[in-house]
Design an enzyme around this catalytic site. Structure first.
Site, short mmCIF file in Angstrom:
data_model
loop_
_atom_site.label_atom_id
_atom_site.label_comp_id
_atom_site.label_asym_id
_atom_site.label_seq_id
_atom_site.Cartn_x
_atom_site.Cartn_y
_atom_site.Cartn_z
N LYS A 115 0.83 -1.21 0.00
CA LYS A 115 0.00 0.00 0.00
C LYS A 115 0.86 1.26 0.00
O LYS A 115 0.49 2.26 -0.61
CB LYS A 115 -0.95 0.00 1.19
CG LYS A 115 -2.10 -0.98 1.03
CD LYS A 115 -3.23 -0.69 2.00
CE LYS A 115 -4.37 -1.67 1.79
NZ LYS A 115 -5.38 -1.58 2.85
N LYS A 197 -6.36 -12.36 -8.55
CA LYS A 197 -7.62 -12.46 -7.81
C LYS A 197 -8.64 -11.44 -8.35
O LYS A 197 -8.25 -10.32 -8.71
CB LYS A 197 -7.31 -12.16 -6.34
CG LYS A 197 -8.36 -12.61 -5.36
CD LYS A 197 -7.83 -12.47 -3.94
CE LYS A 197 -8.91 -11.89 -3.04
NZ LYS A 197 -8.50 -11.70 -1.66
N LYS A 200 -12.00 -5.70 -6.24
CA LYS A 200 -12.87 -4.54 -6.42
C LYS A 200 -12.10 -3.34 -6.92
O LYS A 200 -12.67 -2.36 -7.37
CB LYS A 200 -13.66 -4.25 -5.13
CG LYS A 200 -12.86 -4.18 -3.87
CD LYS A 200 -13.78 -4.17 -2.65
CE LYS A 200 -12.94 -4.26 -1.38
NZ LYS A 200 -13.70 -4.34 -0.16
#
Ligand code: TRP
Length: 334
Positions: A115, A197, A200
């Site tokens: 992140k 994966k 979203k």
């Protein structure tokens, strides 16, 4: 243990549009746990502000996620479904835990590294101590089991380390939580790149089925799903696209890969894609209808939100007062 049942805690962030992966990988399985466990499911909005959010959008998405929990079948009378930010104990316990967590431990967190790389302009202290807030979420309810994806295992490990460290110093304050290993949630991959994966935050909208996609969109996305040139429907590593379609089909229909392979024997990819699209629409359409009904009944959800926040506060405060006393804070005048 709470009322003779083990305590289960999990949470989801209200960022991004929820996908079929979130539903099949987590939510759908949560529904089946509420009889066996005393369940706490949080909309972890405090975690969300570790990256910059538009306030109106965050508020709306948090409400949508709350609604989705209920629409998916989590009964707010049986499960404690609440917003993290409504229970101040999360922040209060997180502060204390911060003082028992080492910089070195947090520095090793791979999610922080990822992140920080992604949001290089906003590497804030909250992003760094994110796992400590998550530890507070879990420990506040004396949680026994936490259903988490593999990407959150490291955070569960540090939670256990912090809890054990404090238990060693102060005697037993916290239940040591374990990962919930039950019927594993299906791991759903991107429709455009089956090595990734379904996420979203994927930039390509065709890669993910969003829970709010209408029937035509769902069908179109499955028709465009990446497969291969083998031309046979088998469940194997060499055909990750086809395997992902089969995984989705199996998760939705509750059947095994063997059964699915048999069902599609001799069929082309077009038939498979259409069948998966139809099966997915058969669960998404009722889910969307239920969402709309719940959205229209504002007072029902508001009531659930209020009652569950109170319930969560009650249990949270029990743990918090115990910890505050142990670390040496003065008694609260009554
Ligand atoms: N960090 C988790 C995620 O992004 C969400 C989360 C926050 C959570 N607190 C939690 C999950 C406690 C399980 C238990 O997926």
């Amino acid at each position: 243990m709470l009322d003779g049942k083990k305590v289960l805690f999990s949470g989801m962030q209200a960022t991004g549009n929820l996908t079929l992966g979130n539903y099949l990988g987590a939510l759908k399985n949560w529904v089946s746990l509420s009889d066996e466990y005393e369940c706490f499911y949080s909309v972890v909005d405090m975690h969300s502000i570790t990256v910059r959010q538009d306030p109106a959008v965050l508020r709306k998405r948090a409400r949508t996620l709350y609604t989705l929990y209920v629409a998916a079948g989590l009964d707010p009378e049986k499960n404690c479904i609440y917003y993290q930010s409504h229970v101040s104990g999360h922040a209060e316990l997180a502060w204390i835990l911060n003082c028992f967590t080492y910089m070195g431990e947090l520095n090793r967190m791979t999610q922080f590294k990822d992140k920080a790389a992604k949001h290089a302009d906003n590497i804030n202290a909250g992003l760094f101590t994110y796992p400590v807030l998550m530890a507070a979420d879990i420990l506040l309810y004396q949680t026994d089991v936490v259903p988490v994806g593999i990407d959150q295992m490291q955070h569960l490990e540090i939670t256990r380390d912090i809890a054990e460290r404090m238990n060693n110093i102060y005697g037993d304050i916290f239940t040591i939580p374990e990962a919930y290993i039950g019927k594993a949630g299906a791991k759903i991959m991107s429709l455009q790149d089956p090595s990734k994966k379904m996420s979203k935050s994927d930039e390509n909208p065709n890669a993910s089925i969003y829970l709010m996609d209408d029937a035509d969109t769902v069908m179109r996305k499955f028709k465009r799903a990446v497969t291969d040139s083998e031309g046979q429907i088998l469940y194997r590593d060499e055909q990750p696209g086809v395997r992902n379609l089969l995984d989705i089909y199996c998760a939705v229909r509750g059947i095994s890969p063997d059964e699915a392979v048999k069902e599609f024997a001799g069929c082309g990819y077009g038939v498979l894609k259409e069948a998966v699209g139809e099966a997915v629409n058969a669960i998404l359409q009722p889910l969307q209808k239920r969402m709309a009904e719940l959205e229209a009944d504002k007072s029902y959800l508001d009531g659930a939100i209020r009652a569950n926040a109170e319930k969560a506060r009650y249990y949270a405060n029990k743990t918090l007062r115990k910890v505050q006393k142990k670390v040496g804070f003065p008694e609260r005048p009554r």
